[in-house]
Design an enzyme around this catalytic site. Structure first.
Site, mmCIF file in Angstrom:
data_model
loop_
_atom_site.group_PDB
_atom_site.id
_atom_site.type_symbol
_atom_site.label_atom_id
_atom_site.label_comp_id
_atom_site.label_asym_id
_atom_site.label_seq_id
_atom_site.Cartn_x
_atom_site.Cartn_y
_atom_site.Cartn_z
ATOM 1 N N GLY A 16 0.709 -1.101 -0.025
ATOM 2 C CA GLY A 16 0.046 -0.053 0.087
ATOM 3 C C GLY A 16 0.828 1.285 -0.076
ATOM 4 O O GLY A 16 0.276 2.320 0.517
ATOM 5 N N ASN A 18 1.597 3.168 -2.585
ATOM 6 C CA ASN A 18 1.041 4.376 -3.355
ATOM 7 C C ASN A 18 -0.347 4.746 -2.857
ATOM 8 O O ASN A 18 -0.487 5.959 -2.803
ATOM 9 C CB ASN A 18 0.708 3.763 -4.832
ATOM 10 C CG ASN A 18 1.775 3.770 -5.667
ATOM 11 O OD1 ASN A 18 2.427 4.694 -5.933
ATOM 12 N ND2 ASN A 18 2.395 2.496 -5.997
ATOM 13 N N MET A 93 -3.239 -6.822 -7.751
ATOM 14 C CA MET A 93 -2.670 -7.933 -8.541
ATOM 15 C C MET A 93 -3.736 -8.961 -9.200
ATOM 16 O O MET A 93 -3.453 -10.147 -9.610
ATOM 17 C CB MET A 93 -1.615 -8.757 -7.886
ATOM 18 C CG MET A 93 -0.468 -7.995 -7.128
ATOM 19 S SD MET A 93 0.244 -7.053 -8.441
ATOM 20 C CE MET A 93 1.158 -8.208 -9.373
ATOM 21 N N ARG A 94 -4.981 -8.292 -9.412
ATOM 22 C CA ARG A 94 -5.856 -8.987 -10.047
ATOM 23 C C ARG A 94 -6.426 -8.430 -11.301
ATOM 24 O O ARG A 94 -6.559 -6.928 -11.475
ATOM 25 C CB ARG A 94 -7.274 -9.274 -9.136
ATOM 26 C CG ARG A 94 -6.746 -9.923 -7.676
ATOM 27 C CD ARG A 94 -6.841 -11.380 -7.467
ATOM 28 N NE ARG A 94 -7.565 -12.112 -8.437
ATOM 29 C CZ ARG A 94 -7.649 -13.207 -8.324
ATOM 30 N NH1 ARG A 94 -7.016 -14.034 -7.578
ATOM 31 N NH2 ARG A 94 -8.785 -14.026 -9.231
ATOM 32 N N ASN A 110 -4.930 2.516 -13.655
ATOM 33 C CA ASN A 110 -4.032 1.619 -13.128
ATOM 34 C C ASN A 110 -2.728 2.219 -13.107
ATOM 35 O O ASN A 110 -2.471 3.352 -13.953
ATOM 36 C CB ASN A 110 -4.111 0.255 -13.890
ATOM 37 C CG ASN A 110 -3.289 -0.770 -13.343
ATOM 38 O OD1 ASN A 110 -3.163 -1.152 -12.213
ATOM 39 N ND2 ASN A 110 -2.606 -1.286 -14.441
ATOM 40 N N HIS A 112 1.286 1.348 -13.744
ATOM 41 C CA HIS A 112 2.119 0.337 -14.441
ATOM 42 C C HIS A 112 3.793 0.935 -14.307
ATOM 43 O O HIS A 112 3.991 1.953 -14.808
ATOM 44 C CB HIS A 112 1.930 0.086 -15.768
ATOM 45 C CG HIS A 112 2.573 -1.100 -16.224
ATOM 46 N ND1 HIS A 112 2.223 -2.617 -15.840
ATOM 47 C CD2 HIS A 112 3.578 -1.274 -17.081
ATOM 48 C CE1 HIS A 112 3.210 -3.284 -16.559
ATOM 49 N NE2 HIS A 112 3.944 -2.506 -17.148
#
Length: 205
Positions: A16, A18, A93-94, A110, A112
């Site tokens: 966590g 971020n 991670m889903r 999201n 990346h």
């Protein structure tokens, strides 16, 4: 919190960091309120960060994801009940299903750790490092049904130094994430981000 803040739900799976970066900036002047945190793991440390900040949190276990669509219907229900306007994936991670994407069209974000479309997937930092690139970085994008292929909102480059190890490169990329993600949320909160009819992101001003 004031009513003009952007209300977000955060999905996470791990530490966590971020989430913490967003919370830290929100405590200063970022017009964002985290109204719900959802963890895909009951042991994720991000749960403790949410609790420490007084944010309602819910977690799912592996069995809950046996039916991904059912799991995402549960998540949508939790986020909607909390009043979330956007969904922010922060180390989640889903792969989200159309259940979430349809409930929040062009409102699922999201992060990346590479400059998409280069190095998609779960091991982007390592893949870039092993490829010997001289520049990699961070991408913030809207999620869609194509993994790591949604409309790009913002990117920031990170140079790969000659003396870098995988660990030092990872640390600088994560530092960059913690700066870029709150900045993008600020742009969204200000109403400056839109997606045009070609599926490309426009940032006004």
């Amino acid at each position: 919190m004031t009513d003009d803040r952007l209300r977000i739900g955060v999905l996470l799976s791990g530490g966590g960091t971020n989430l913490q970066a967003i919370l830290d900036e929100a405590a200063r002047d970022l017009p964002v309120e985290v109204v719900k945190v959802v963890s895909s793991r009951p042991d994720a440390y991000g749960i403790e960060r949410a609790r420490a900040a007084g944010i309602p949190v819910v977690w799912l276990n592996r069995e809950a994801y046996a039916d991904p669509a059912a799991a995402d219907r549960f998540i949508v229900g939790e986020l909607a009940a909390a009043g979330a306007q956007y969904v922010v994936m922060a180390g989640y991670m889903r792969k989200v299903t159309p259940v979430i994407l349809d409930a929040y069209p062009n409102r699922v974000i999201n992060l990346h750790p590479a400059l998409l479309p280069a190095f998609p997937g779960a091991h982007a930092i390592r893949d870039a490092f092993e490829a010997g690139v001289k520049v990699t970085g961070v991408t913030v994008h809207f999620a869609n049904e194509q993994y790591d292929r949604g409309p790009i909102i913002a990117q920031r480059a990170v140079a790969v130094r000659e003396d870098d190890t995988l660990e030092t490169l990872e640390a600088r990329i994560h530092d960059t994430e913690h700066l870029l993600y709150p900045e993008v949320l600020g742009l969204i909160a200000d109403g400056r981000v839109s997606v045009d009819n070609r599926g490309k992101v426009r940032i006004d001003g």
